[in-house]
Design a protein around this motif. Structure first.
Motif, PDB file in Angstrom:
ATOM      1  N   GLU A 370       0.823  -1.216   0.000  1.00  0.00           N
ATOM      2  CA  GLU A 370       0.000   0.000   0.000  1.00  0.00           C
ATOM      3  C   GLU A 370       0.853   1.261   0.000  1.00  0.00           C
ATOM      4  N   VAL A 371       1.978   1.237   0.721  1.00  0.00           N
ATOM      5  CA  VAL A 371       2.764   2.464   0.872  1.00  0.00           C
ATOM      6  C   VAL A 371       3.991   2.513  -0.036  1.00  0.00           C
ATOM      7  N   CYS A 372       4.271   1.442  -0.751  1.00  0.00           N
ATOM      8  CA  CYS A 372       5.489   1.427  -1.566  1.00  0.00           C
ATOM      9  C   CYS A 372       5.396   2.483  -2.671  1.00  0.00           C
ATOM     10  N   PRO A 373       6.312   3.460  -2.693  1.00  0.00           N
ATOM     11  CA  PRO A 373       6.218   4.510  -3.707  1.00  0.00           C
ATOM     12  C   PRO A 373       6.483   3.985  -5.113  1.00  0.00           C
ATOM     13  N   ALA A 374       7.141   2.817  -5.193  1.00  0.00           N
ATOM     14  CA  ALA A 374       7.449   2.253  -6.507  1.00  0.00           C
ATOM     15  C   ALA A 374       6.374   1.260  -6.950  1.00  0.00           C
ATOM     16  N   ASN A 375       5.288   1.176  -6.172  1.00  0.00           N
ATOM     17  CA  ASN A 375       4.177   0.272  -6.527  1.00  0.00           C
ATOM     18  C   ASN A 375       4.631  -1.178  -6.681  1.00  0.00           C
ATOM     19  N   ILE A 376       5.589  -1.614  -5.896  1.00  0.00           N
ATOM     20  CA  ILE A 376       6.065  -3.002  -6.001  1.00  0.00           C
ATOM     21  C   ILE A 376       5.097  -3.911  -5.229  1.00  0.00           C
ATOM     22  N   ALA A 377       4.716  -5.006  -5.857  1.00  0.00           N
ATOM     23  CA  ALA A 377       3.803  -5.956  -5.214  1.00  0.00           C
ATOM     24  C   ALA A 377       4.611  -6.833  -4.260  1.00  0.00           C
ATOM     25  N   LEU A 378       5.054  -6.232  -3.161  1.00  0.00           N
ATOM     26  CA  LEU A 378       5.967  -6.930  -2.242  1.00  0.00           C
ATOM     27  C   LEU A 378       5.381  -8.235  -1.696  1.00  0.00           C
ATOM     28  N   PRO A 379       4.119  -8.267  -1.248  1.00  0.00           N
ATOM     29  CA  PRO A 379       3.590  -9.545  -0.723  1.00  0.00           C
ATOM     30  C   PRO A 379       3.601 -10.653  -1.785  1.00  0.00           C
ATOM     31  N   ASP A 380       3.359 -10.290  -3.048  1.00  0.00           N
ATOM     32  CA  ASP A 380       3.378 -11.304  -4.116  1.00  0.00           C
ATOM     33  C   ASP A 380       4.789 -11.867  -4.294  1.00  0.00           C
ATOM     34  N   LEU A 381       5.783 -10.978  -4.265  1.00  0.00           N
ATOM     35  CA  LEU A 381       7.167 -11.434  -4.446  1.00  0.00           C
ATOM     36  C   LEU A 381       7.606 -12.302  -3.260  1.00  0.00           C
ATOM     37  N   LEU A 382       7.149 -11.922  -2.067  1.00  0.00           N
ATOM     38  CA  LEU A 382       7.468 -12.736  -0.884  1.00  0.00           C
ATOM     39  C   LEU A 382       6.839 -14.121  -1.012  1.00  0.00           C
TER      40      LEU A 382
END
Lengths: 475, 239
Positions: A370-382
């Motif tokens: 939600e807060v990633c300024p680069a719009n990275i889908a961090l939970p998906d990558l994890l």
């Protein structure tokens, strides 16, 4: 930096036993999100900015060959020597070669995660150079012999009293007592100012590289990066390929995103662009400038399904919003990059074998994305890394068998319903109207530190749903 | 260096493998099609008021004066009240040299700041309203040390040099052969919150930052800016 990611759970457990540091982390986890929210709200259409920058970064990585070529040509034309390093050892050797060529002894460094990654300080000090970290947080850690716990505020885990004790122990203070944070900062300022003036070489990182003009961009609030870059006669910029952006205006968009996400400021105090060595007529600035572009597996990431991770701007917002980071602290992650971004970068830049607990350090709450300024889908990558962990059999055999059984059960609905019905009845019976269960069969580890709420009904959700539908619609 | 050429070739080859290897004209076209990103919402219809209000938000001191005599008087007042002395250091900028320093009893030294100097004065090339920033380009007229080493940094800005967006920090006249070595976008005094999130100014560079806008209605603009800034007083934490 010795990697200890393999013992994440033990590291986290030990960190949570330090009460004062836990208080510091809780403050950080409360204050930094508020500051970020305030900075974002004052901007206007922040989501449009995020989408725009994300599009530019995707474009840049799609054409990285073109932009890298352009950057190298422009930077060389500006008078820099541009070097390439495949890994940390190569970068460290390049830096020490430059320092030796200039017969340098004293080196000042700005905060640079890239050189943390390569353990440059250890290398230079082993070669006999005097290296001073000049970011205040980094300086405190260097004096304390510790490593950073946060990529923006590296020493925020340390209480003020610990820093005072450190300075009293390490500095020649005479009668000065260093009563508050301002006095501590003034003490460090005085010492570091002389180091800047005496330095033979300055080393900094870069927040962006501009392909069209060969400039590098550095952002700080203290101004220490600018002092490193302008006072010593030799400047070395240590950076990585994915910092490239096509144009000046793209770097300005990055500034808009970066400071708001990191500290809530509209812009950091010093955002400086460097093109090369001192020009004719200038009375200050370095006489010689070098740029070292480190790969260190980034071209592997570029070629992989994790390419999106190269969009990361290193703002630290995902750390500040992560419940696991706030509880366990940065040191638990056992390497340079902590928090959600670190749980992805560490396995990719080192190895999944050495860090496979990190992708599991996640509650799947989604705040990081939600807060990633680069719009990275961090939970998906994890999740993808957890999948890799499973496929490469890094998880315990018992866990893998359990996951396989669970997957099979989910594809057998009749049996799943029958078993959940039995489980709900058993839990209701075990709770005996107390509202919670102190112990659960087969889940001792989970219930050691918490109670499990008892089911409110002796029937499953699906049973209740079907009963309700039948009573309302008669079917 | 041969080794390094080897590393360069290997890395470039790996990058090429993962890139689309498109024609540069197509890449330029694709980039143009992405367009520009949005800027921050303006705080006031007047660019100068927005600029000064944002300077105040950045923990700077913002003043407005009508002309260069007013600017010198403002500097003199600031220096006298803080230090009871008249010494300042200024870059070898023709605009700074032409200021009527004696009117305020000031004794400027033109050149590079030494570490013990208390006050330096710069003349900004441009200023950015969006972020309350001033832009300095390094050169003989503007040594970078002057914005970093003195405890107090005073910056003069002409009204005509205040621009709306951050992108305007780049001068279109900066051609390939005429690029400044260093382009500083300064947005406040040096600061840190590295010690337990306590905000302290003067971490490494200036402890105080004064921006003086020279405009026909400068004093009025500064007063309006103070009113605008008072509406939003933000807490601060930074590293």
């Amino acid at each position: 930096m010795k990697q200890t990611s393999a013992t994440f759970l033990q590291n986290a457990h030990e960190a949570m036993l330090q009460p004062q540091r836990s208080v510091n982390r809780q403050q950080l986890g409360t204050m930094m999100p508020q500051l970020r929210d305030s900075g974002v709200a004052s901007f206007g259409d922040f989501d449009a900015l995020r989408s725009h920058v994300s599009e530019v970064r995707t474009h840049t990585l799609d054409h990285l060959d073109h932009y890298l070529d352009s950057y190298v040509k422009q930077a060389t034309q500006n008078g820099n020597e541009v070097h390439f390093a495949r890994d940390g050892d190569e970068l460290n050797r390049l830096v020490s070669d430059i320092c030796q060529r200039h017969e340098a002894r004293k080196i000042v460094k700005g905060k640079s995660m890239v050189t943390e990654e390569t353990a440059l300080n250890d290398h230079l000090m082993a070669e006999g150079f005097q290296v001073t970290e000049t970011d205040l947080g980094e300086y405190i850690l260097q004096e304390a012999g510790e490593t950073p716990s946060h990529i923006v505020g590296p020493a925020l885990h340390k209480p003020e009293a610990e820093i005072r004790d450190l300075f009293l122990d390490r500095h020649d203070l005479g009668d000065r007592e260093l009563g508050d944070a301002a006095a501590l900062v003034a003490e460090a300022r005085g010492l570091l100012r002389q180091r800047f003036l005496d330095a033979d070489v300055g080393i900094i990182g870069a927040n962006a590289l501009i392909a069209e003009s060969g400039y590098s961009l550095l952002v700080t609030n203290e101004g220490n990066g600018d002092l490193c870059a302008n006072l010593p006669p030799v400047l070395i910029v240590c950076t990585t390929l994915e910092r490239l952006l096509p144009r000046f205006e793209d770097a300005m968009d990055l500034l808009r995103l970066l400071a708001r996400s990191a500290t809530g400021q509209p812009i950091s105090c010093y955002s400086t662009l460097y093109s090369g060595p001192r020009r004719d007529g200038e009375e200050d600035g370095p006489l010689e400038t070098h740029i070292i572009l480190l790969d260190n597996r980034r071209t592997d990431i570029l070629a992989s399904d994790y390419r999106e991770m190269l969009h990361c701007v290193r703002c630290g917002a995902c750390l500040n919003h992560c419940p696991v980071y706030v509880a366990a602290g940065g040191h638990a992650y056992g390497w340079v990059y902590p928090g959600p971004m670190g749980s992805i970068l560490t396995p990719l830049l080192t190895s999944l074998e050495a860090s496979h607990d990190l992708p599991n350090a996640c509650t799947a709450c989604g705040r990081c994305e939600e807060v990633c300024p680069a719009n990275i889908a961090l939970p998906d990558l994890l999740r993808d890394l957890r999948q890799e962990e499973f496929l490469t059999q890094l998880t315990p055999r018992r866990w893998r068998l359990g996951m396989r059984a669970h997957a099979w059960l989910l594809t057998t609905p009749g049996l799943y319903r029958a078993l959940t019905t039995v489980a709900v009845r058993a839990m209701t019976w075990l709770a005996r109207g107390r509202g919670s269960l102190h112990r659960l069969p087969f889940a001792k580890g989970w219930s050691t530190a918490r109670d499990c709420p008892a089911p409110e009904s002796a029937t499953t959700f699906m049973h209740q749903y079907n009963s309700l539908r039948k009573s309302r619609h008669g079917r | 260096m041969d080794d390094n050429k080897g590393a360069q070739s290997i890395i470039e080859a790996r990058v090429r493998t993962s890139s689309r290897r498109a024609d540069p004209r197509d890449i330029a076209h694709e980039l143009r099609a992405i367009g520009r990103g949005p800027a921050a919402r303006s705080r006031h219809r007047d660019t100068h008021v927005t600029f000064l209000a944002n300077v105040l938000d950045n923990h700077g001191d913002a003043r407005g004066v009508e002309n260069r005599s007013g600017a010198v008087a403002c500097i003199g007042d600031y220096v006298a009240r803080r230090f009871g002395r008249r010494k300042v250091v200024a870059g070898k900028d023709a605009r700074l040299a032409a200021l009527p320093w004696r009117e305020a009893g000031l004794l400027p030294r033109f050149g590079v700041v030494d570490s013990g100097d208390k006050v330096s004065v710069s003349y900004a090339r441009r200023a950015i309203a969006e972020t309350g920033s001033i832009v300095l380009e390094s050169g003989r007229d503007s040594p970078v040390s002057n914005s970093l080493l003195a405890e107090n940094h005073i910056v003069l800005v002409d009204a005509a040099d205040v621009y709306d967006r951050l992108e305007d920090a780049w001068h279109s006249g900066n051609t390939d052969s005429n690029r400044p070595r260093c382009l500083q976008i300064i947005s406040g005094p040096s600061s840190t919150a590295d010690i337990a999130l306590n905000m302290v100014y003067g971490a490494q560079g200036p402890k105080a930052w004064l921006v003086i806008l020279i405009a026909t209605d400068g004093p009025g603009l500064a007063k309006t800016a103070r009113d605008v800034a008072a509406i939003r007083a933000r807490p601060g934490a930074r590293s």
